[in-house]
Design an enzyme around this catalytic site. Structure first.
Site, PDB file in Angstrom:
ATOM      1  NE  ARG A 100      43.002  71.837  12.403  1.00 50.09           N
ATOM      2  CZ  ARG A 100      43.528  70.873  13.149  1.00 50.09           C
ATOM      3  NH1 ARG A 100      44.063  71.183  14.303  1.00 50.09           N
ATOM      4  NH2 ARG A 100      43.493  69.631  12.774  1.00 50.09           N
ATOM      5  CB  THR A 104      49.237  76.985   7.796  1.00 46.44           C
ATOM      6  OG1 THR A 104      47.811  77.234   7.788  1.00 46.44           O
ATOM      7  CG2 THR A 104      49.801  77.334   6.421  1.00 46.44           C
ATOM      8  CG  ASP A 196      37.270  66.462  10.163  1.00 49.31           C
ATOM      9  OD1 ASP A 196      38.193  67.075   9.613  1.00 49.31           O
ATOM     10  OD2 ASP A 196      36.125  66.978  10.343  1.00 49.31           O
ATOM     11  CG  ASP A 199      35.312  65.088   7.268  1.00 51.50           C
ATOM     12  OD1 ASP A 199      34.722  65.986   6.641  1.00 51.50           O
ATOM     13  OD2 ASP A 199      36.521  64.836   7.124  1.00 51.50           O
TER      14      ASP A 199
END
Ligand code: PRP
Ligand code: URA
Length: 205
Positions: A100, A104, A196, A199
């Site tokens: 992603r 944006t 995340d 991560d």
């Protein structure tokens, strides 16, 4: 949307949300959750009759009519593969590379590997986070463009906005998730979520 609600699922998701959970423990809990979620996700797989011989007599049984294909969205979806493979040994894994864009929030596809002549098989799209829904919609657009028709989407944590968008664009695709969280923040992260997912699995914090 199907909310997979089981005490063990709730126990594992609590641990994966906790920021004190180590990278290794995070992966272990994710695998355990995937194994539990596989049962409802695969509950309606078509089977066909077979006969086997026990040491005593013949016995009627079944085998899968078409083995499901696992489609993990890189990177975070990789964490769901092992749990699903535990219950479907030898399942074909067809990776889909996507990230992603941080500005944006739009998905960028960078790798795909659709399995040859398996369009009629069930496809299990694996991605633990369903946030804006952009990645899932793009992944589903891609799988359908390759001819897949029976697709189920498996997430661990979903945001209401993302679920609404995916259901509007792909109403034929059942969405399984273990938690429907509150909302997205201004950066498109799920609140409370788990941070995340890529991560946290791979230690790239
Ligand atoms: C995460 C996650 C989904 C996507 C969800 O991937 O694994 O693919 O974000 O967000 P969306 O619903 O708003 O599209 P990310 O871009 O962080 O890539 P990574 O797994 O490689 O870290
Ligand atoms: N991707 C993640 O890994 N976490 C979120 O909360 C949203 C998207």
């Amino acid at each position: 949307m199907v909310l997979v609600d089981h005490p063990l699922v709730r126990v594992h998701i609590t641990q994966i949300r906790d920021k004190a959970t180590s990278v290794d423990a995070f992966r272990a809990h994710l695998t355990a959750m995937a194994r539990l979620m596989a049962y409802p996700v695969l509950a309606d797989l078509p089977t066909e009759a077979v006969t086997v011989s026990t040491p005593m007599a013949d016995a009627e049984g079944v085998r899968l009519a078409r083995e499901p294909i696992l489609v993990p969205v890189l990177r975070a979806g990789l964490g769901l593969v092992e749990g699903f493979r535990d219950v479907i040994p030898g399942a074909v894994v067809s990776h889909l590379g996507m990230y992603r864009d941080h500005q944006t929030l739009k998905p960028v596809r960078y790798y795909s590997n659709f399995p040859v002549e398996r369009q009629a098989h069930p496809f299990i799209l694996l991605d633990p986070m369903l946030a804006t829904g952009g990645s899932a919609i793009d992944a589903l657009d891609y799988l359908k463009s390759e001819g897949a028709r029976d697709i189920r989407l498996v997430s661990i944590i979903a945001a209401p906005e993302g679920v609404r968008r995916v259901e509007a664009k792909h109403p034929d695709v059942p969405i399984f998730t273990a938690a429907l969280d509150l909302r997205l923040d201004e950066n498109g992260y799920i609140i409370p979520g788990l941070g995340d997912a890529g991560d946290r699995q791979f230690g790239t914090l």
